[in-house]
Design a protein around this motif. Structure first.
Motif, PDB file in Angstrom:
ATOM      1  N   GLN A   9      49.869  47.784  34.701  1.00 14.01           N
ATOM      2  CA  GLN A   9      49.945  49.011  33.900  1.00 14.01           C
ATOM      3  C   GLN A   9      48.559  49.396  33.378  1.00 14.01           C
ATOM      4  O   GLN A   9      47.857  48.526  32.866  1.00 14.01           O
ATOM      5  CB  GLN A   9      50.780  48.764  32.655  1.00 14.01           C
ATOM      6  CG  GLN A   9      52.204  48.415  32.898  1.00 14.01           C
ATOM      7  CD  GLN A   9      52.939  48.382  31.573  1.00 14.01           C
ATOM      8  OE1 GLN A   9      53.092  49.400  30.904  1.00 14.01           O
ATOM      9  NE2 GLN A   9      53.374  47.206  31.179  1.00 14.01           N
ATOM     10  N   HIS A  15      42.931  42.104  31.062  1.00  8.30           N
ATOM     11  CA  HIS A  15      42.421  40.900  30.392  1.00  8.30           C
ATOM     12  C   HIS A  15      42.538  39.697  31.339  1.00  8.30           C
ATOM     13  O   HIS A  15      43.108  39.797  32.436  1.00  8.30           O
ATOM     14  CB  HIS A  15      43.160  40.663  29.070  1.00  8.30           C
ATOM     15  CG  HIS A  15      44.660  40.631  29.204  1.00  8.30           C
ATOM     16  ND1 HIS A  15      45.334  39.601  29.802  1.00  8.30           N
ATOM     17  CD2 HIS A  15      45.603  41.525  28.811  1.00  8.30           C
ATOM     18  CE1 HIS A  15      46.625  39.843  29.761  1.00  8.30           C
ATOM     19  NE2 HIS A  15      46.823  41.008  29.179  1.00  8.30           N
ATOM     20  N   ALA A  22      47.918  37.314  37.770  1.00  5.46           N
ATOM     21  CA  ALA A  22      48.320  38.220  38.852  1.00  5.46           C
ATOM     22  C   ALA A  22      47.180  38.569  39.821  1.00  5.46           C
ATOM     23  O   ALA A  22      47.272  38.292  41.023  1.00  5.46           O
ATOM     24  CB  ALA A  22      48.893  39.497  38.233  1.00  5.46           C
ATOM     25  N   LYS A 111      60.357  44.167  22.459  1.00  2.00           N
ATOM     26  CA  LYS A 111      59.710  45.443  22.128  1.00  2.00           C
ATOM     27  C   LYS A 111      60.593  46.337  21.261  1.00  2.00           C
ATOM     28  O   LYS A 111      60.100  47.260  20.622  1.00  2.00           O
ATOM     29  CB  LYS A 111      59.277  46.175  23.403  1.00  2.00           C
ATOM     30  CG  LYS A 111      58.102  45.460  24.074  1.00  2.00           C
ATOM     31  CD  LYS A 111      57.402  46.286  25.132  1.00  2.00           C
ATOM     32  CE  LYS A 111      56.140  45.587  25.608  1.00  2.00           C
ATOM     33  NZ  LYS A 111      55.500  46.160  26.750  1.00  2.00           N
ATOM     34  N   GLN A 147      57.090  37.779  34.049  1.00  2.00           N
ATOM     35  CA  GLN A 147      57.881  38.750  34.822  1.00  2.00           C
ATOM     36  C   GLN A 147      59.039  38.115  35.589  1.00  2.00           C
ATOM     37  O   GLN A 147      59.734  38.807  36.334  1.00  2.00           O
ATOM     38  CB  GLN A 147      56.961  39.493  35.816  1.00  2.00           C
ATOM     39  CG  GLN A 147      55.907  40.363  35.149  1.00  2.00           C
ATOM     40  CD  GLN A 147      56.522  41.495  34.341  1.00  2.00           C
ATOM     41  OE1 GLN A 147      57.620  41.965  34.641  1.00  2.00           O
ATOM     42  NE2 GLN A 147      55.840  41.924  33.299  1.00  2.00           N
ATOM     43  N   GLY A 181      47.337  29.438  34.967  1.00  2.00           N
ATOM     44  CA  GLY A 181      47.059  30.847  34.688  1.00  2.00           C
ATOM     45  C   GLY A 181      48.293  31.724  34.709  1.00  2.00           C
ATOM     46  O   GLY A 181      48.216  32.913  34.418  1.00  2.00           O
ATOM     47  N   ALA A 182      49.459  31.133  35.048  1.00  2.00           N
ATOM     48  CA  ALA A 182      50.672  31.940  35.159  1.00  2.00           C
ATOM     49  C   ALA A 182      51.071  32.538  33.813  1.00  2.00           C
ATOM     50  O   ALA A 182      51.766  33.547  33.756  1.00  2.00           O
ATOM     51  CB  ALA A 182      51.814  31.100  35.707  1.00  2.00           C
ATOM     52  N   ARG A 183      50.628  31.924  32.727  1.00  2.00           N
ATOM     53  CA  ARG A 183      50.925  32.469  31.401  1.00  2.00           C
ATOM     54  C   ARG A 183      49.790  32.105  30.442  1.00  2.00           C
ATOM     55  O   ARG A 183      49.718  30.991  29.931  1.00  2.00           O
ATOM     56  CB  ARG A 183      52.262  31.908  30.895  1.00  2.00           C
ATOM     57  CG  ARG A 183      52.816  32.666  29.728  1.00  2.00           C
ATOM     58  CD  ARG A 183      54.170  32.075  29.352  1.00  2.00           C
ATOM     59  NE  ARG A 183      54.799  32.816  28.300  1.00  2.00           N
ATOM     60  CZ  ARG A 183      55.498  33.929  28.465  1.00  2.00           C
ATOM     61  NH1 ARG A 183      55.672  34.423  29.663  1.00  2.00           N
ATOM     62  NH2 ARG A 183      56.039  34.539  27.440  1.00  2.00           N
ATOM     63  N   LYS A 193      52.076  35.779  24.280  1.00  2.00           N
ATOM     64  CA  LYS A 193      51.237  35.907  25.489  1.00  2.00           C
ATOM     65  C   LYS A 193      50.066  36.863  25.224  1.00  2.00           C
ATOM     66  O   LYS A 193      50.179  37.780  24.392  1.00  2.00           O
ATOM     67  CB  LYS A 193      52.065  36.349  26.693  1.00  2.00           C
ATOM     68  CG  LYS A 193      52.464  37.786  26.688  1.00  2.00           C
ATOM     69  CD  LYS A 193      52.899  38.254  28.081  1.00  2.00           C
ATOM     70  CE  LYS A 193      53.070  39.767  28.047  1.00  2.00           C
ATOM     71  NZ  LYS A 193      52.895  40.448  29.273  1.00  2.00           N
ATOM     72  N   MET A 194      48.967  36.615  25.916  1.00  2.00           N
ATOM     73  CA  MET A 194      47.824  37.522  25.810  1.00  2.00           C
ATOM     74  C   MET A 194      48.265  38.891  26.296  1.00  2.00           C
ATOM     75  O   MET A 194      48.941  38.994  27.328  1.00  2.00           O
ATOM     76  CB  MET A 194      46.663  36.997  26.660  1.00  2.00           C
ATOM     77  CG  MET A 194      45.378  37.754  26.447  1.00  2.00           C
ATOM     78  SD  MET A 194      43.988  37.027  27.349  1.00  2.00           S
ATOM     79  CE  MET A 194      43.547  35.658  26.335  1.00  2.00           C
ATOM     80  N   SER A 195      47.915  39.935  25.550  1.00  2.00           N
ATOM     81  CA  SER A 195      48.431  41.260  25.884  1.00  2.00           C
ATOM     82  C   SER A 195      47.364  42.335  25.675  1.00  2.00           C
ATOM     83  O   SER A 195      46.557  42.234  24.753  1.00  2.00           O
ATOM     84  CB  SER A 195      49.648  41.505  24.989  1.00  2.00           C
ATOM     85  OG  SER A 195      49.971  42.856  24.963  1.00  2.00           O
TER      86      SER A 195
HETATM   87  N1  AQP Z   1      49.215  36.622  29.329  1.00  2.00           N
HETATM   88  C1  AQP Z   1      49.428  36.671  30.631  1.00  2.00           C
HETATM   89  N2  AQP Z   1      49.258  35.547  31.402  1.00  2.00           N
HETATM   90  C2  AQP Z   1      49.451  35.610  32.746  1.00  2.00           C
HETATM   91  N3  AQP Z   1      49.827  36.731  33.402  1.00  2.00           N
HETATM   92  C3  AQP Z   1      50.005  37.850  32.670  1.00  2.00           C
HETATM   93  N4  AQP Z   1      50.348  39.115  32.987  1.00  2.00           N
HETATM   94  C4  AQP Z   1      50.380  39.877  31.879  1.00  2.00           C
HETATM   95  N5  AQP Z   1      50.055  39.158  30.803  1.00  2.00           N
HETATM   96  C5  AQP Z   1      49.814  37.892  31.258  1.00  2.00           C
HETATM   97  C6  AQP Z   1      50.615  39.551  34.355  1.00  2.00           C
HETATM   98  O1  AQP Z   1      49.729  40.640  34.627  1.00  2.00           O
HETATM   99  C7  AQP Z   1      50.377  41.562  35.490  1.00  2.00           C
HETATM  100  C8  AQP Z   1      50.211  42.944  34.968  1.00  2.00           C
HETATM  101  O2  AQP Z   1      50.868  43.069  33.718  1.00  2.00           O
HETATM  102  P1  AQP Z   1      51.237  44.531  33.208  1.00  2.00           P
HETATM  103  O3  AQP Z   1      50.032  45.294  32.933  1.00  2.00           O
HETATM  104  O4  AQP Z   1      52.130  45.173  34.159  1.00  2.00           O
HETATM  105  O5  AQP Z   1      52.092  44.385  31.933  1.00  2.00           O
HETATM  106  P2  AQP Z   1      52.324  43.305  30.887  1.00  2.00           P
HETATM  107  O6  AQP Z   1      52.928  42.095  31.500  1.00  2.00           O
HETATM  108  O7  AQP Z   1      53.144  43.940  29.818  1.00  2.00           O
HETATM  109  O8  AQP Z   1      50.842  42.988  30.417  1.00  2.00           O
HETATM  110  P3  AQP Z   1      50.176  43.167  29.047  1.00  2.00           P
HETATM  111  O9  AQP Z   1      48.756  42.867  29.232  1.00  2.00           O
HETATM  112  O10 AQP Z   1      50.889  42.382  28.018  1.00  2.00           O
HETATM  113  O11 AQP Z   1      50.298  44.706  28.753  1.00  2.00           O
HETATM  114  P4  AQP Z   1      50.944  45.483  27.536  1.00  2.00           P
HETATM  115  O12 AQP Z   1      50.239  44.963  26.306  1.00  2.00           O
HETATM  116  O13 AQP Z   1      50.613  46.902  27.825  1.00  2.00           O
HETATM  117  O14 AQP Z   1      52.416  45.220  27.498  1.00  2.00           O
HETATM  118  C9  AQP Z   1      51.839  41.111  35.601  1.00  2.00           C
HETATM  119  O15 AQP Z   1      52.003  40.434  36.834  1.00  2.00           O
HETATM  120  C10 AQP Z   1      52.010  40.163  34.468  1.00  2.00           C
HETATM  121  O16 AQP Z   1      52.963  39.162  34.758  1.00  2.00           O
END
Ligand code: AQP
Length: 327
Positions: A9, A15, A22, A111, A147, A181-183, A193-195
């Protein structure tokens, strides 16, 4: 040759969680498979986005795809909203989904927590994600393990529709997850989780962060008072998260890193982790700078959208015919 699909997204700068969970897989897979990678801008409007910022982030993420090593000659790279099939298939799948299963999605629960009414897009987001995947007859979906539940839903929908029509309308895909690195967890709170959208910028390291910002985030990362560098997710989630990051960037096994830092304090370990991270991200930042405003980028996205549309139109003809839609 297997077909691979995934997306990110454009809700902010990518990050190291997105990268290690991914994007690293995206690159690994592109030599041996037919890879399709999307910037999922329609997902990002499940929460309000400032239009100018969103446009910028779409191109940033596309440039980062290429900066981490995706090659448009090998992989199809495109922006989701340029392929109408995603929204079309999403509606068909919505009509085969149940409110019960969508309410069980943990991301929806997180959320919408505490709110009487939540945006409907957050509720139906996993169906759009299923549409993204099924539209391309995908075999493999490389994602972070946050995911997993959404991939399961996608598989359930494909199997449900195949069973209903007693034929293979959709390919049933498999998720692909990294060992390390999967999470990746937030640096300020290793229980989350890092976001991209977390309010504290020191909770994450973005791929485009300057060395100074990387240093600040790592040196202030939450740890514990024990003082030994040991992997233990239950008792030491902060240090375990840093060990995971170290391992993923250096290629060293976690046990070897533990041995290397036996008897050392957190300060020395963190200082070295800053160096490992800065070194790993430097070439990505450099390549991003070269590509971000280039014709190479816009050409790749145009070409990618054409290729994606060609595949998606065929799938939608098959789907509409199966469901009896149209004349
Ligand atoms: N912390 C994480 N560790 C490992 N993998 C991660 N992914 C996301 N966060 C982590 C993987 O990155 C891909 C893209 O994620 P995304 O942008 O579609 O949405 P998300 O999972 O909602 O990621 P964010 O960074 O937390 O975004 P926001 O803050 O906008 O919701 C996916 O394959 C995800 O698994």
């Amino acid at each position: 040759m297997k077909r691979v699909f995934s997306g990110v997204q454009p809700t902010g700068n990518i990050h190291i969680g997105n990268y290690l969970g991914a994007l690293k897989q995206f690159v690994e897979l592109q030599d041996e498979n037919e890879c399709i990678y999307c910037i999922v801008d329609m997902h990002s409007i499940t929460l309000p986005q400032e239009p100018k910022e969103l446009k910028k982030h779409i191109l940033d993420v596309a440039a980062l795809y290429m900066a981490v090593g995706l090659d448009p000659k090998k992989s199809t790279i495109f922006v989701q909203s340029q392929v109408p099939g995603h929204a079309q298939l999403s509606w068909v799948l919505t009509c085969s989904s149940y409110t019960g299963e969508l309410s069980r999605m943990t991301q929806f629960k997180d959320k919408s927590k505490g709110k009487e009414s939540a945006p409907a897009g957050i509720f139906t987001y996993p169906v759009l994600m299923a549409a993204d995947i099924l539209l391309y007859d995908t075999d493999i979906v490389p994602v972070g393990n946050d995911q997993k539940q959404h991939i399961e839903l996608c598989r359930d929908l494909a199997i449900r529709i195949n069973n209903r029509f007693d034929k293979k309308v959709f390919v049933v895909p498999d998720g692909r997850f990294m060992k390390s690195g999967a999470r990746i967890m937030a640096l300020d709170d290793p229980s989350a989780k890092m976001s991209k959208s977390a309010p504290n910028p020191k909770s994450r390291i973005s791929l485009l962060d300057e060395p100074g910002a990387i240093k600040k985030a790592i040196m202030s990362a939450t740890t514990d008072s024990e003082g030994t560098i040991r992997f233990d997710l239950e008792e030491k989630p902060g240090i375990s998260n840093l060990l995971n990051i170290y391992s993923a960037f250096s290629g060293l096994a976690v046990e070897d890193i533990e041995k290397k830092y036996e008897g050392c304090g957190y300060g020395a370990f963190k200082k070295d982790l800053v160096e490992v991270t800065v070194d790993a991200l430097a070439p990505i930042r450099e390549r991003f700078g070269e590509i971000r405003n280039s014709k190479e980028l816009t050409d790749a996205l145009k070409d990618g959208a054409e290729k994606a549309n060609a595949i998606s139109e065929k799938t939608m003809q098959r789907v509409y015919k199966t469901f009896g839609l149209g004349i």
